[in-house]
Design a protein around this motif. Structure first.
Motif, PDB file in Angstrom:
ATOM      1  N   PHE A 190     -64.109 -32.157  -0.909  1.00  0.00           N
ATOM      2  CA  PHE A 190     -65.029 -33.240  -1.258  1.00  0.00           C
ATOM      3  C   PHE A 190     -66.471 -32.791  -1.039  1.00  0.00           C
ATOM      4  N   LEU A 191     -67.388 -33.527  -1.640  1.00  0.00           N
ATOM      5  CA  LEU A 191     -68.813 -33.238  -1.522  1.00  0.00           C
ATOM      6  C   LEU A 191     -69.266 -33.556  -0.100  1.00  0.00           C
ATOM      7  N   SER A 192     -69.756 -32.549   0.597  1.00  0.00           N
ATOM      8  CA  SER A 192     -70.063 -32.667   2.027  1.00  0.00           C
ATOM      9  C   SER A 192     -71.121 -33.720   2.331  1.00  0.00           C
ATOM     10  N   ASN A 193     -72.077 -33.909   1.438  1.00  0.00           N
ATOM     11  CA  ASN A 193     -73.194 -34.814   1.718  1.00  0.00           C
ATOM     12  C   ASN A 193     -73.007 -36.206   1.121  1.00  0.00           C
ATOM     13  N   GLN A 194     -71.859 -36.456   0.478  1.00  0.00           N
ATOM     14  CA  GLN A 194     -71.684 -37.749  -0.197  1.00  0.00           C
ATOM     15  C   GLN A 194     -70.436 -38.518   0.203  1.00  0.00           C
ATOM     16  N   ILE A 195     -69.443 -37.819   0.707  1.00  0.00           N
ATOM     17  CA  ILE A 195     -68.162 -38.486   0.982  1.00  0.00           C
ATOM     18  C   ILE A 195     -67.972 -38.683   2.488  1.00  0.00           C
ATOM     19  N   TYR A 196     -68.089 -39.940   2.913  1.00  0.00           N
ATOM     20  CA  TYR A 196     -67.760 -40.274   4.295  1.00  0.00           C
ATOM     21  C   TYR A 196     -66.245 -40.214   4.452  1.00  0.00           C
ATOM     22  N   HIS A 197     -65.807 -39.774   5.619  1.00  0.00           N
ATOM     23  CA  HIS A 197     -64.380 -39.640   5.868  1.00  0.00           C
ATOM     24  C   HIS A 197     -64.127 -39.712   7.371  1.00  0.00           C
ATOM     25  N   GLU A 198     -62.884 -39.931   7.742  1.00  0.00           N
ATOM     26  CA  GLU A 198     -62.510 -39.945   9.156  1.00  0.00           C
ATOM     27  C   GLU A 198     -61.052 -39.541   9.299  1.00  0.00           C
ATOM     28  N   VAL A 199     -60.707 -39.092  10.497  1.00  0.00           N
ATOM     29  CA  VAL A 199     -59.319 -38.764  10.830  1.00  0.00           C
ATOM     30  C   VAL A 199     -58.822 -39.846  11.785  1.00  0.00           C
ATOM     31  N   LEU A 200     -57.780 -40.556  11.361  1.00  0.00           N
ATOM     32  CA  LEU A 200     -57.210 -41.608  12.203  1.00  0.00           C
ATOM     33  C   LEU A 200     -56.442 -40.987  13.368  1.00  0.00           C
ATOM     34  N   PRO A 201     -56.340 -41.709  14.484  1.00  0.00           N
ATOM     35  CA  PRO A 201     -55.613 -41.161  15.637  1.00  0.00           C
ATOM     36  C   PRO A 201     -54.202 -40.723  15.259  1.00  0.00           C
ATOM     37  N   THR A 202     -53.808 -39.589  15.780  1.00  0.00           N
ATOM     38  CA  THR A 202     -52.479 -39.052  15.504  1.00  0.00           C
ATOM     39  C   THR A 202     -51.592 -39.213  16.740  1.00  0.00           C
ATOM     40  N   GLU A 203     -50.303 -39.382  16.516  1.00  0.00           N
ATOM     41  CA  GLU A 203     -49.377 -39.555  17.638  1.00  0.00           C
ATOM     42  C   GLU A 203     -48.721 -38.244  18.041  1.00  0.00           C
ATOM     43  N   SER A 204     -48.952 -37.192  17.259  1.00  0.00           N
ATOM     44  CA  SER A 204     -48.434 -35.867  17.614  1.00  0.00           C
ATOM     45  C   SER A 204     -49.395 -34.823  17.052  1.00  0.00           C
ATOM     46  N   GLU A 205     -49.166 -33.568  17.376  1.00  0.00           N
ATOM     47  CA  GLU A 205     -50.095 -32.522  16.959  1.00  0.00           C
ATOM     48  C   GLU A 205     -50.282 -32.474  15.445  1.00  0.00           C
ATOM     49  N   ARG A 206     -51.541 -32.230  15.060  1.00  0.00           N
ATOM     50  CA  ARG A 206     -51.899 -32.115  13.642  1.00  0.00           C
ATOM     51  C   ARG A 206     -52.736 -30.858  13.493  1.00  0.00           C
ATOM     52  N   PHE A 207     -52.304 -29.938  12.620  1.00  0.00           N
ATOM     53  CA  PHE A 207     -53.003 -28.677  12.421  1.00  0.00           C
ATOM     54  C   PHE A 207     -53.507 -28.572  10.984  1.00  0.00           C
ATOM     55  N   SER A 208     -54.690 -27.988  10.838  1.00  0.00           N
ATOM     56  CA  SER A 208     -55.239 -27.767   9.503  1.00  0.00           C
ATOM     57  C   SER A 208     -56.201 -26.591   9.536  1.00  0.00           C
ATOM     58  N   LEU A 209     -56.594 -26.155   8.348  1.00  0.00           N
ATOM     59  CA  LEU A 209     -57.721 -25.248   8.183  1.00  0.00           C
ATOM     60  C   LEU A 209     -58.815 -26.067   7.527  1.00  0.00           C
ATOM     61  N   THR A 210     -59.946 -26.173   8.192  1.00  0.00           N
ATOM     62  CA  THR A 210     -61.072 -26.950   7.697  1.00  0.00           C
ATOM     63  C   THR A 210     -62.216 -25.991   7.392  1.00  0.00           C
ATOM     64  N   GLY A 211     -62.809 -26.138   6.215  1.00  0.00           N
ATOM     65  CA  GLY A 211     -63.858 -25.189   5.838  1.00  0.00           C
ATOM     66  C   GLY A 211     -64.937 -25.799   4.975  1.00  0.00           C
ATOM     67  N   TRP A 212     -65.941 -24.972   4.709  1.00  0.00           N
ATOM     68  CA  TRP A 212     -67.091 -25.407   3.919  1.00  0.00           C
ATOM     69  C   TRP A 212     -67.555 -24.305   2.982  1.00  0.00           C
ATOM     70  N   PHE A 213     -67.740 -24.684   1.721  1.00  0.00           N
ATOM     71  CA  PHE A 213     -68.404 -23.818   0.762  1.00  0.00           C
ATOM     72  C   PHE A 213     -69.898 -24.058   0.926  1.00  0.00           C
ATOM     73  N   ARG A 214     -70.645 -22.978   1.186  1.00  0.00           N
ATOM     74  CA  ARG A 214     -72.051 -23.096   1.553  1.00  0.00           C
ATOM     75  C   ARG A 214     -72.959 -22.415   0.533  1.00  0.00           C
ATOM     76  N   ASN A 215     -74.166 -22.947   0.409  1.00  0.00           N
ATOM     77  CA  ASN A 215     -75.118 -22.330  -0.530  1.00  0.00           C
ATOM     78  C   ASN A 215     -76.146 -21.460   0.171  1.00  0.00           C
ATOM     79  N   THR A 216     -76.033 -21.281   1.502  1.00  0.00           N
ATOM     80  CA  THR A 216     -76.869 -20.340   2.230  1.00  0.00           C
ATOM     81  C   THR A 216     -75.998 -19.566   3.198  1.00  0.00           C
ATOM     82  N   LEU A 217     -76.387 -18.350   3.471  1.00  0.00           N
ATOM     83  CA  LEU A 217     -75.610 -17.503   4.372  1.00  0.00           C
ATOM     84  C   LEU A 217     -76.002 -17.761   5.812  1.00  0.00           C
TER      85      LEU A 217
END
Length: 193
Positions: free
Chosen positions: A166-193
């Motif tokens: 999703f668009l980083s500067n436009q889409i609000y989002h949240e992670v609801l509480p989890t009852e057990s472990e939740r794993f992911s890879l979270t990343g960002w496509f960036r326009n500056t190094l």
């Protein structure tokens, strides 16, 4: 991977979701690696404003560094860099790099509603999440409407191989509480190094 649909949905809604975006066996390999990492409490902010804020987010992270990445991690980075080329070709975003970390939410873990772009920085253009497991209950990602950020547009249940961006500067989002472990890879496509 349906890149045409991904591009279309980013333009139309500002976000995209697809189950089975990557093979489950590949995600299970990454999950097995994640279970042996040395986790650090995630922080909010950037630079000297960076701080732990467990009332806002309670996840732990481990950044992936290309020099020390495993074969599976390098494979994922390659796929994301290929996607970055497509995003640049189709949307002229001027993306220059992709950064990501493993994220772990323990039982009762959450991340309150937020945008992914740091105050005073426009480096993060598109956020991405690849889910590595499915919690027993909870841990859903709530996507809010781009035009009406108080309106819930979608609630996404984490499943291995499921991908969201999703668009980083436009889409609000949240992670609801989890009852057990939740794993992911979270990343960002960036326009500056």
């Amino acid at each position: 991977m349906k890149k045409e649909m991904l591009i279309e949905m980013l333009v139309e809604k500002g976000w995209f979701h697809q189950e089975d975006f990557l093979e489950q066996n590949f995600c299970l390999e990454l999950l097995a690696e994640a279970r042996h990492l040395e986790w650090k409490q995630a922080q909010i902010g950037k630079g000297d404003k960076k701080q732990e804020a467990t009332s806002i987010r309670s996840d732990s992270i481990v950044w992936i560094e290309e020099e020390s990445a495993t074969a599976a991690q390098k494979n994922y980075l390659t796929q994301m860099n290929d996607l970055m080329k497509t995003l640049n070709q189709e949307l002229y975003l001027g993306l220059k790099e992709y950064e990501c970390h493993f994220a772990q939410y323990s039982a009762a873990g959450f991340y309150k509603k937020h945008l992914d772009q740091h105050t005073g920085s426009k480096a993060r253009v598109i956020s991405s999440i690849l889910y590595l497991n499915e919690p027993q209950k909870g841990g859903e990602l709530v996507i809010y409407n781009r035009e009406k950020p108080d309106v819930i547009e979608q609630v996404i249940t984490p499943k291995p191989g499921s991908f969201v961006c999703f668009l980083s500067n436009q889409i609000y989002h949240e992670v609801l509480p989890t009852e057990s472990e939740r794993f992911s890879l979270t990343g960002w496509f960036r326009n500056t190094l």
